[in-house]
Design a protein around this motif. Structure first.
Motif, PDB file in Angstrom:
ATOM      1  N   GLY A 331      57.175  -0.588  10.570  1.00 52.17           N
ATOM      2  CA  GLY A 331      57.929  -0.347  11.800  1.00 52.17           C
ATOM      3  C   GLY A 331      58.785  -1.566  12.092  1.00 52.17           C
ATOM      4  O   GLY A 331      58.917  -2.451  11.246  1.00 52.17           O
ATOM      5  N   THR A 332      59.356  -1.627  13.282  1.00 51.48           N
ATOM      6  CA  THR A 332      60.188  -2.787  13.638  1.00 51.48           C
ATOM      7  C   THR A 332      59.327  -4.043  13.615  1.00 51.48           C
ATOM      8  O   THR A 332      58.376  -4.157  14.397  1.00 51.48           O
ATOM      9  N   PRO A 333      59.600  -4.969  12.685  1.00 49.82           N
ATOM     10  CA  PRO A 333      58.690  -6.105  12.531  1.00 49.82           C
ATOM     11  C   PRO A 333      58.908  -7.163  13.598  1.00 49.82           C
ATOM     12  O   PRO A 333      59.996  -7.292  14.146  1.00 49.82           O
ATOM     13  N   ARG A 334      57.823  -7.906  13.866  1.00 47.60           N
ATOM     14  CA  ARG A 334      57.957  -9.067  14.741  1.00 47.60           C
ATOM     15  C   ARG A 334      58.473 -10.233  13.888  1.00 47.60           C
ATOM     16  O   ARG A 334      57.984 -10.446  12.780  1.00 47.60           O
ATOM     17  N   THR A 335      59.462 -10.971  14.358  1.00 47.55           N
ATOM     18  CA  THR A 335      60.033 -12.068  13.572  1.00 47.55           C
ATOM     19  C   THR A 335      60.039 -13.355  14.394  1.00 47.55           C
ATOM     20  O   THR A 335      59.727 -13.341  15.585  1.00 47.55           O
ATOM     21  N   GLY A 336      60.372 -14.460  13.722  1.00 48.59           N
ATOM     22  CA  GLY A 336      60.500 -15.748  14.405  1.00 48.59           C
ATOM     23  C   GLY A 336      59.202 -16.543  14.458  1.00 48.59           C
ATOM     24  O   GLY A 336      59.148 -17.603  15.076  1.00 48.59           O
ATOM     25  N   ASP A 337      58.139 -16.046  13.797  1.00 49.73           N
ATOM     26  CA  ASP A 337      56.870 -16.784  13.791  1.00 49.73           C
ATOM     27  C   ASP A 337      56.879 -17.852  12.696  1.00 49.73           C
ATOM     28  O   ASP A 337      57.286 -17.579  11.566  1.00 49.73           O
ATOM     29  N   PRO A 338      56.367 -19.043  13.000  1.00 47.64           N
ATOM     30  CA  PRO A 338      56.313 -20.101  11.974  1.00 47.64           C
ATOM     31  C   PRO A 338      55.345 -19.734  10.847  1.00 47.64           C
ATOM     32  O   PRO A 338      54.310 -19.098  11.099  1.00 47.64           O
ATOM     33  N   ILE A 339      55.701 -20.149   9.634  1.00 48.37           N
ATOM     34  CA  ILE A 339      54.855 -19.914   8.460  1.00 48.37           C
ATOM     35  C   ILE A 339      54.275 -21.258   8.045  1.00 48.37           C
ATOM     36  O   ILE A 339      55.025 -22.217   7.841  1.00 48.37           O
ATOM     37  N   THR A 340      52.946 -21.322   7.902  1.00 46.80           N
ATOM     38  CA  THR A 340      52.316 -22.579   7.473  1.00 46.80           C
ATOM     39  C   THR A 340      51.654 -22.381   6.111  1.00 46.80           C
ATOM     40  O   THR A 340      51.460 -21.251   5.661  1.00 46.80           O
ATOM     41  N   GLY A 341      51.339 -23.504   5.461  1.00 47.92           N
ATOM     42  CA  GLY A 341      50.588 -23.455   4.206  1.00 47.92           C
ATOM     43  C   GLY A 341      51.455 -23.433   2.958  1.00 47.92           C
ATOM     44  O   GLY A 341      50.923 -23.460   1.843  1.00 47.92           O
ATOM     45  N   LEU A 342      52.774 -23.391   3.127  1.00 49.91           N
ATOM     46  CA  LEU A 342      53.651 -23.304   1.946  1.00 49.91           C
ATOM     47  C   LEU A 342      53.526 -24.557   1.082  1.00 49.91           C
ATOM     48  O   LEU A 342      53.462 -24.466  -0.151  1.00 49.91           O
TER      49      LEU A 342
END
Ligand code: AMP
Ligand code: GLY
Length: 418
Positions: A331-342
């Motif tokens: 569905g319409t995804p939530r965006t703008g969340d930080p990604i950690t662990g890369l």
């Protein structure tokens, strides 16, 4: 060779990663790209659907090969514009890309080429749809005729849901249900010579156990320990070569990547669909196993000289990719969340496991989510069991609020292998 890749998904990151490891590639550009691709290629802004703009960028960069990743620019004729500008391009013409852009067109090509596929009707109104649904019975398969990013297909036992999907589309293809495991087999072609790659399997449903809605793909693995070793040869003879020959015969030669989505049914191999480009996420595992440097192969397809190439070489390793998707995808995804662990994956798990980016972008020092499918966490190993362990160990290091991933990618195949 200076190479420009068009697209911004994990497929394009996989292509760019392979190209960045290819000694023949002297400069690598990508447009528009994403935060992960930026680490291996120089990014440029372009409207990927605007053939004139893509051709102008290719000329400005002195590109000697343009690779068009996604279907929408191909169907829009972007490869035609680049080719007309005199730059070799990996990807079919807009007309040839109709093999993906219109399911009805694909059915016609298959009928003429004698390629085995599900029996089907093209329907343009509710009554035709009702009759076709009745003729085939449950489970019902209803496909939007046009491009729908893997989400235009409804497979259901619920007649009302099948009718409702048909009513929501202008033109639908209603077809017989194909039972049996699915295989994605890609072939590189210059319109004449057809070079199949190694088969992969995709996981289309959102949830474990193949539950939930269809998505663009939640994970993939290769090789397929359960498949007949003769499968690739058989599909080359019965599907890929006849289709490429028929496309040439009708005056719309297909060059680029022909993707056969297959069902291995009790009555034999059937084509579910064709795509006109590399599959996502299957490309992530297929390219992880390809030993032959990529650029020269794609250039030979663009230039019509595939017949001169030596056979492709492959690693014995298995590969698994697990898609990390945003909250609420498909569905319409939530965006703008930080990604950690890369960074942790890069220092602890490389080179066997690595993260390919899809919907990501930089926001200051952070990498944040910017789409439905966010990452393809990919790993290789001596067998599927090891590749799976490595992929899931890397997934466990990733932090993304509200994210989802399947926990059963390649699980059954790894059991069969053991
Ligand atoms: P497509 O967009 O045509 O690849 O369809 C998406 C997914 O729907 C496929 O990967 C299959 O899982 C399912 N599907 C499509 N056509 C059929 C069919 N005729 N029988 C059974 N499943 C199908
Ligand atoms: N993984 C399915 C597709 O690329 O269409």
């Amino acid at each position: 060779m200076k190479v420009l890749v068009i697209g911004s998904g994990a497929r394009e990151h996989a292509l760019c990663r392979s190209l960045s490891l290819d000694p023949d590639v002297t400069a690598l550009h990508c447009a528009p790209g994403n935060a992960g691709i930026a680490e291996v290629a120089e990014l440029h802004q372009v409207d990927a659907l605007d053939g004139g703009a893509v051709a102008a960028l290719a000329l400005e960069l002195g590109a000697e090969l343009v690779i068009v990743g996604p279907e929408a620019p191909l169907v829009a004729g972007v490869a035609d514009a680049v080719r007309e500008a005199g730059v070799p391009v990996f990807g079919p013409s807009g007309e040839a890309a109709q093999i993906e852009g219109s399911k009805a067109f694909a059915k016609d090509v298959m009928a003429r080429a004698g390629v085995p596929t599900a029996r089907s009707y093209v329907c343009t109104n509710a009554q035709e749809a009702a009759e076709a649904l009745d003729a085939f019975g449950a489970p019902y398969v209803v496909k939007d005729d046009g491009l729908a990013a893997g989400k235009g297909v409804v497979v259901t036992d619920d007649l009302d849901a099948a009718k409702a999907h048909a009513a929501a589309c202008d033109r639908v293809v209603i077809e017989e249900f194909l039972d049996g495991p699915e295989v994605s087999l890609f072939a590189i072609t210059d319109g004449q010579t057809v070079l199949p790659l190694q088969p992969a399997q995709d996981f289309k449903r959102a949830l474990d156990g193949d539950e939930g809605p269809n998505t663009g793909g939640m994970g993939a693995y290769s090789p397929l320990p359960w498949a007949d070793p003769k499968l690739v040869d058989e599909v080359l003879q019965t599907v890929l070569q006849p289709t490429v020959d028929e496309m040439r015969r009708r005056g719309t030669p297909f060059s680029g990547l022909l993707y056969a989505g297959l069902a291995i049914t009790s009555r034999g191999v059937r084509v579910i669909e064709f795509n006109a480009r590399f599959g996502d996420p299957e490309t992530q595992v297929v390219l992880a196993r390809l030993k032959t440097p990529l650029a020269g192969v794609l250039l030979a397809a663009a230039n019509g000289t595939l017949a001169d190439l030596p056979p492709l070489r492959w690693h014995d390793d298995a590969a698994v990719t697990v898609v990390v998707a945003s909250h609420n995808y498909p569905g319409t995804p939530r965006t703008g969340d930080p990604i950690t662990g890369l960074d942790a994956v890069a220092t602890e798990d490389a080179p066997h496991a690595y993260v390919l980016h899809a919907g990501t972008k930089r926001a200051g020092d952070d990498v944040v989510s910017a789409g439905g499918r966010v990452l393809s966490v990919t790993a290789t190993g001596a067998d599927l069991t090891q590749a799976r362990e490595r992929a899931y160990a890397a997934v466990a290091r990733i932090g993304l609020d509200g994210s989802q991933h399947r926990t059963d990618i390649a699980a059954k195949a790894a059991d069969q292998e053991a």
